[in-house]
Design an enzyme around this catalytic site. Structure first.
Site, PDB file in Angstrom:
ATOM      1  N   GLY A 134       3.426   7.469   3.331  1.00 49.12           N
ATOM      2  CA  GLY A 134       4.578   6.682   2.912  1.00 49.12           C
ATOM      3  C   GLY A 134       4.131   5.379   2.269  1.00 49.12           C
ATOM      4  N   GLY A 178       0.531   5.794   0.301  1.00 49.91           N
ATOM      5  CA  GLY A 178      -0.292   6.981   0.497  1.00 49.91           C
ATOM      6  C   GLY A 178       0.567   8.159   0.875  1.00 49.91           C
ATOM      7  N   ASP A 193      -8.610   6.114  15.464  1.00 49.78           N
ATOM      8  CA  ASP A 193      -8.823   5.943  14.020  1.00 49.78           C
ATOM      9  C   ASP A 193      -9.236   4.501  13.709  1.00 49.78           C
ATOM     10  OD1 ASP A 193      -9.018   6.834  11.422  1.00 49.78           O
ATOM     11  OD2 ASP A 193      -6.898   6.524  10.961  1.00 49.78           O
ATOM     12  N   VAL A 228       3.849   0.773   2.666  1.00 47.34           N
ATOM     13  CA  VAL A 228       3.976  -0.466   3.427  1.00 47.34           C
ATOM     14  C   VAL A 228       4.390  -1.558   2.450  1.00 47.34           C
ATOM     15  CG1 VAL A 228       2.836  -2.177   4.883  1.00 47.34           C
ATOM     16  CG2 VAL A 228       2.213   0.226   5.087  1.00 47.34           C
ATOM     17  N   LYS A 288       6.792  -0.854   7.331  1.00 44.84           N
ATOM     18  CA  LYS A 288       6.141   0.429   7.077  1.00 44.84           C
ATOM     19  C   LYS A 288       7.192   1.528   7.027  1.00 44.84           C
ATOM     20  CE  LYS A 288       2.348   3.297   8.899  1.00 44.84           C
ATOM     21  NZ  LYS A 288       1.351   3.402   9.998  1.00 44.84           N
ATOM     22  N   GLY A 327       0.834  -1.199   0.000  1.00 46.11           N
ATOM     23  CA  GLY A 327       0.000   0.000   0.000  1.00 46.11           C
ATOM     24  C   GLY A 327       0.865   1.244   0.000  1.00 46.11           C
TER      25      GLY A 327
END
Length: 494
Positions: A229, A226, A357, A231, A246, A224
């Protein structure tokens, strides 16, 4: 053919794109080649690919017509070569020499992009060589190849000695092959189908751009990416096990806070932390709409924090929910999954922390389908005297007090998010649009008659969890106790 010809002749080939013309539905793209800074005829096409292909043909045809019987290293005129300030010193391959030097000593090296200036048709790139974690002088060139050659030359000039022979090379290759053979005996485990598995190779290696990362791991693929940064899924070279790594920008505070939090957590329903380290790495910056050549212009080099964590092979809870669309809900399966999530939240709260979150995309599943709560980038402490940060979290799952930008809230915000997640595990939507239409009603505890009839006990619990008044929301322990009640009770609203 043009690329092969230029590679054999050690010529610097670039493709330059002009701005497209015409209406959005019928654009014309322009492209031309430059070889050692000499511009060749432009080409136009209905797509970038077509324009690039025609530009390559134009350059190839002109070169063939100019000197059809000459050797390839004479294709471009001598005046072009001598007038090029960025041309390499003779035919010396300094990158190859640096690679030979490092292999002979069993050390690693890499190139780091420092910056890029100038217009898109005539850029100036600055690179430096990093050898055995030491950063050497920066070098400028009109493309990657030239800049890296110069950077390699500068690094070699600073080495303790630049005279060596291949006979000095230790038996590293044989040792490496043995390690790789050992790793291949391990069973390869495929990722969940929703994961974007993008192998990291020479073309996209800059997305990691880390010396230590490549020293420690191989078989790297992107999971992933974004604004925070990236992963990665990566195999450790020593134990041959796969981990999630990460990479985040190192802001003293948020990133470090996540590491300190993870290091102190140890629970079956929380993503396990192993280690972390700091080093410089490449990130993507925001681009303006007028930017061109985005593959280069959007990269910046800054301090990074790498976090090695447990790899959750089955992806996120959101993946799992999406995969169940169109299927009948297994109530016992949904309740069992939710109970694990609550167990994880209970543990987090017991450590004096608020996640802030919680949402399906921040909850993961391991190979045995066990729940693992992750992404603690917004974690904070429960016992906090000062005012809290306003508006943090994901708006769709924010509690009313967070949405109203209050700076006075506590662990109850996690309970409200849990209520929304609980509802999603019991009610599947065919599309995101269908969900968005009903979402405000769910947040306000307005459930459909068929849902209340099907889940009377669960609706009672949802009314409490989604209460607008934080003090009326149950604790994680209270939720677990309610889930274990056998007989449904009448619904009470607040």
């Amino acid at each position: 053919m043009l690329i092969t010809k230029c590679q054999h002749a050690n010529l610097n080939l670039d493709f330059v794109e002009g701005l497209p013309t015409g209406p959005p539905h019928d654009q014309t793209f322009t492209c031309w080649c430059t070889i050692n800074d000499e511009k060749f005829p432009e080409a136009k096409g209905k797509s970038k690919k077509e324009a690039k292909k025609l530009a390559a043909k134009n350059a190839f045809d002109e070169l063939e017509a100019r000197c059809p019987n000459k050797p390839q290293d004479s294709i471009v005129s001598d005046s072009s070569k001598s007038s090029n300030p960025d041309s390499q010193n003779g035919d010396t391959n300094y990158v190859g020499k640096l690679n030979e030097y490092c292999n002979a000593r069993g050390i690693k090296f890499a190139f780091e992009k420092i910056k890029q200036d100038g217009p898109s048709h005539k850029p100036k790139l600055v690179y430096c060589a990093v050898v055995d974690n030491k950063v050497y002088k920066e070098a400028e060139g009109k493309n990657k190849k030239v800049a890296k050659q110069k950077a390699a030359q500068l690094a070699l000039e600073e080495m303790p000695t630049t005279s060596w022979t291949m006979e000095d090379t230790p038996k590293l290759e044989e040792s490496l092959k043995n390690d790789q053979s050992k790793c291949k005996t391990k069973k390869e485990i495929s990722l969940a189908p929703n994961f974007s598995r993008k192998p990291v190779n020479e073309q996209n290696k800059q997305e990691v751009d880390s010396v230590r990362f490549f020293e420690m791991f191989d078989n790297i693929s992107e999971l992933g990416k974004g604004g925070y940064g990236c992963v990665f899924k990566a195999r450790h070279k020593v134990d041959c096990k796969y981990y999630a790594v990460k990479k985040v920008k190192l802001h003293k505070g948020k990133a470090v806070s996540e590491v300190l939090t993870l290091a102190d957590l140890n629970h079956p329903n929380v993503v396990r932390y192993y280690t972390s380290w700091e080093e410089r790495a490449t990130f993507y910056a925001d681009l303006s709409e007028t930017a061109t050549n985005s593959s280069e212009n959007c990269k910046i080099l800054c301090e990074a924090l790498f976090i090695k964590m447990e790899l959750c092979e089955k992806g996120t809870l959101k993946n799992w929910i999406d995969e169940r669309k169109g299927k009948d809900i297994d109530k016992s399966e949904s309740l069992g999954t939710f109970q694990q999530i609550v167990e994880g939240v209970k543990y987090i709260h017991s450590k004096g922390l608020i996640h802030r979150d919680l949402k399906p995309s921040n909850i993961f599943l391991d190979e045995e389908m066990n729940i693992k709560i992750g992404d603690f980038g917004l974690v904070t402490t429960i016992n906090l005297d000062r005012d809290r940060t306003k508006g943090v979290g994901t708006r769709t799952y924010m509690s009313p007090e967070q949405k109203n930008l209050s700076n006075k809230y506590g662990w109850e915000v996690d309970i409200f998010a849990l209520g929304l997640i609980f509802f999603e595990l019991l009610r599947l939507y065919s599309t995101e649009n269908e969900k968005s239409k009903e979402w405000d009603n769910i947040r306000n505890r307005k459930f459909t008659d068929d849902f209340k009839e099907k889940y009377p006990k669960e609706v009672k619990l949802l009314h409490r969890m989604l209460s607008e008044t934080p003090t009326k929301r149950p604790s994680a322990q209270d939720i677990l106790s309610s889930l274990q009640e056998k007989e449904p009770t009448s619904i009470k609203t607040y």
